[in-house]
Design an enzyme around this catalytic site. Structure first.
Site, short mmCIF file in Angstrom:
data_model
loop_
_atom_site.label_atom_id
_atom_site.label_comp_id
_atom_site.label_asym_id
_atom_site.label_seq_id
_atom_site.Cartn_x
_atom_site.Cartn_y
_atom_site.Cartn_z
N HIS A 183 100.65 21.85 47.34
CA HIS A 183 101.43 23.04 46.96
C HIS A 183 102.93 22.72 46.93
CE1 HIS A 183 97.89 24.97 49.19
NE2 HIS A 183 97.80 25.52 47.98
N GLU A 220 100.90 19.56 51.17
CA GLU A 220 101.78 18.79 50.29
C GLU A 220 101.49 19.00 48.80
OE1 GLU A 220 104.55 16.79 50.17
OE2 GLU A 220 104.89 17.62 52.15
N GLN A 250 90.47 25.19 36.25
CA GLN A 250 91.36 26.34 36.40
C GLN A 250 92.58 26.19 35.48
OE1 GLN A 250 92.31 28.33 40.22
NE2 GLN A 250 94.20 27.15 40.15
N SER A 286 93.56 19.91 50.20
CA SER A 286 93.02 21.22 49.92
C SER A 286 93.06 22.05 51.19
CB SER A 286 91.56 21.10 49.44
OG SER A 286 90.93 22.36 49.49
N SER A 287 93.35 23.33 51.05
CA SER A 287 93.33 24.22 52.22
C SER A 287 91.94 24.19 52.85
CB SER A 287 93.69 25.65 51.81
OG SER A 287 94.89 25.65 51.08
N GLY A 304 98.21 22.74 39.84
CA GLY A 304 97.79 21.40 40.23
C GLY A 304 96.56 20.96 39.44
N LYS A 333 94.37 19.16 40.47
CA LYS A 333 93.24 19.19 41.41
C LYS A 333 92.19 20.21 40.95
CE LYS A 333 91.16 19.92 45.54
NZ LYS A 333 90.75 21.28 45.41
P1 AMP Z 1 95.36 27.24 45.96
O1 AMP Z 1 96.24 27.72 47.07
O2 AMP Z 1 94.24 26.37 46.42
O3 AMP Z 1 94.92 28.36 45.04
O4 AMP Z 1 96.26 26.29 45.06
C1 AMP Z 1 97.47 26.73 44.51
C2 AMP Z 1 97.96 25.72 43.51
O5 AMP Z 1 98.14 24.46 44.15
C3 AMP Z 1 96.95 25.49 42.37
O6 AMP Z 1 97.64 25.31 41.15
C4 AMP Z 1 96.27 24.22 42.81
O7 AMP Z 1 95.71 23.49 41.75
C5 AMP Z 1 97.41 23.47 43.45
N1 AMP Z 1 96.91 22.44 44.34
C6 AMP Z 1 95.95 22.58 45.30
N2 AMP Z 1 95.69 21.39 45.87
C7 AMP Z 1 96.49 20.49 45.27
C8 AMP Z 1 96.68 19.07 45.41
N3 AMP Z 1 95.98 18.36 46.28
N4 AMP Z 1 97.59 18.46 44.61
C9 AMP Z 1 98.29 19.19 43.70
N5 AMP Z 1 98.16 20.51 43.52
C10 AMP Z 1 97.27 21.15 44.28
#
Ligand code: AMP
Length: 280
Positions: free
Chosen positions: A37, A35, A153, A185-186, A147, A149
């Site tokens: 993403h 959610e 970054q 988080s993944s 995000g 989160k």
């Molecule tokens: P990632 O796939 O972990 O590299 O994340 C891709 C994007 O999704 C990045 O900009 C993250 O900061 C964002 N993201 C990851 N987890 C969350 C979250 N719980 N809430 C909002 N955005 C997120």
């Protein structure tokens, strides 16, 4: 929805879309979508003509002992999720497509890249800044969504975009959380049931520290001590760092004033989790 794996195809499609006057919104991800993403993709859908999401597990941002090989993947599930929120194009290149040679060209954001996460993951932000710069050139978005989160970054990407005069608006959106406060988080998929329960202590620590700040405490050490104490209640949660930092440049604070960000990183078994709370 189109799925594109080649840089040349993505670049030429983005070029034609821009020529037609379309606004391109871009959400870079490493896939295994949740959610958090999807919230970025929904915002991109609302604010642009075309939404591009990238799914690319970027080897350049993983250290040699990190979880690149076991990073969770689900191409089919991700495709359905992207479709459900109205993504137009998934750009999902292979590592060979993005880095045909061993990467020798890097973008480094000095100052922000060697503190906090960067102190523990030395080449991480160099890998992030490099891949996001490459993706911006390929996808040519008007606006890109990240995000909060991943607070540090976001700071690195904003500074990189400004420093390289890239014509992309960087938008940062709030962290999506599970019902007990755990940031989505993944990597949460690595946790077993007991670890998953313990993981809620990150958010408990952050909110307890926030309350202290709201109550008027101005000494960063007291706030950090509160975070450590909350986390210490959970056996098997090892702290990498807790910090109270300036919200703009992430520098450590001598005294709490203005906008600050509380940050925490822990390890639960082999899983590393990070979270933060902006206190303005
Ligand atoms: P990632 O796939 O972990 O590299 O994340 C891709 C994007 O999704 C990045 O900009 C993250 O900061 C964002 N993201 C990851 N987890 C969350 C979250 N719980 N809430 C909002 N955005 C997120």
């Amino acid at each position: 929805m189109q799925i594109i794996t080649s840089i040349t195809s993505m670049r030429s499609l983005a070029g034609s879309l821009r020529q037609e006057g379309k606004r391109i919104g871009f959400v870079p991800t490493m896939g295994f979508l949740h959610e958090g993403h999807l919230s970025l993709m929904r915002a991109a859908r609302q604010e642009n003509d075309i939404v591009v999401a990238s799914i690319f597990v970027n080897p350049a941002q993983f250290g040699p002992k990190e979880d690149l090989a076991r990073y969770p993947r689900d191409a089919e599930g991700d495709r359905k999720k992207c479709e459900s929120v109205g993504v137009d194009i998934i750009f999902t290149p292979s590592a060979e497509e993005m880095y045909p040679e061993k990467p020798g060209v890097f973008v480094t954001v000095e100052g922000l890249s060697d503190i906090l996460e960067g102190a523990i993951r030395p080449a991480h932000f160099r890998g992030v800044a490099t891949v996001v710069a490459k993706l911006f050139h390929i996808v040519q978005p008007h606006r890109a969504y990240f995000g909060r989160k991943d607070y540090q970054q976001c700071a690195v990407i904003k500074r990189m975009t400004k420093g390289l005069d890239l014509d992309v608006e960087v938008e940062v959106l709030p962290t999506m959380r599970e019902s007990d406060g755990l940031a989505m988080s993944s990597r949460n998929s690595y946790l077993d049931a007991a670890q998953r329960k313990k993981a809620a202590c990150l958010f408990r620590a952050l909110t307890a520290a926030e309350e202290l700040v709201w109550s008027g405490v101005r000494e960063p050490e007291r706030v950090k001590q509160r975070m450590r104490a909350v986390i210490a209640q959970e056996e098997g949660v090892e702290i990498d760092y807790v910090e109270a930092a300036d919200a703009d440049d992430l520098s450590p604070l001598a005294t709490i004033k203005g906008s600050i960000v509380l940050l925490v990183a822990v390890r639960i078994g082999a899983t590393r989790l990070i979270d933060n709370l902006l206190v303005v």
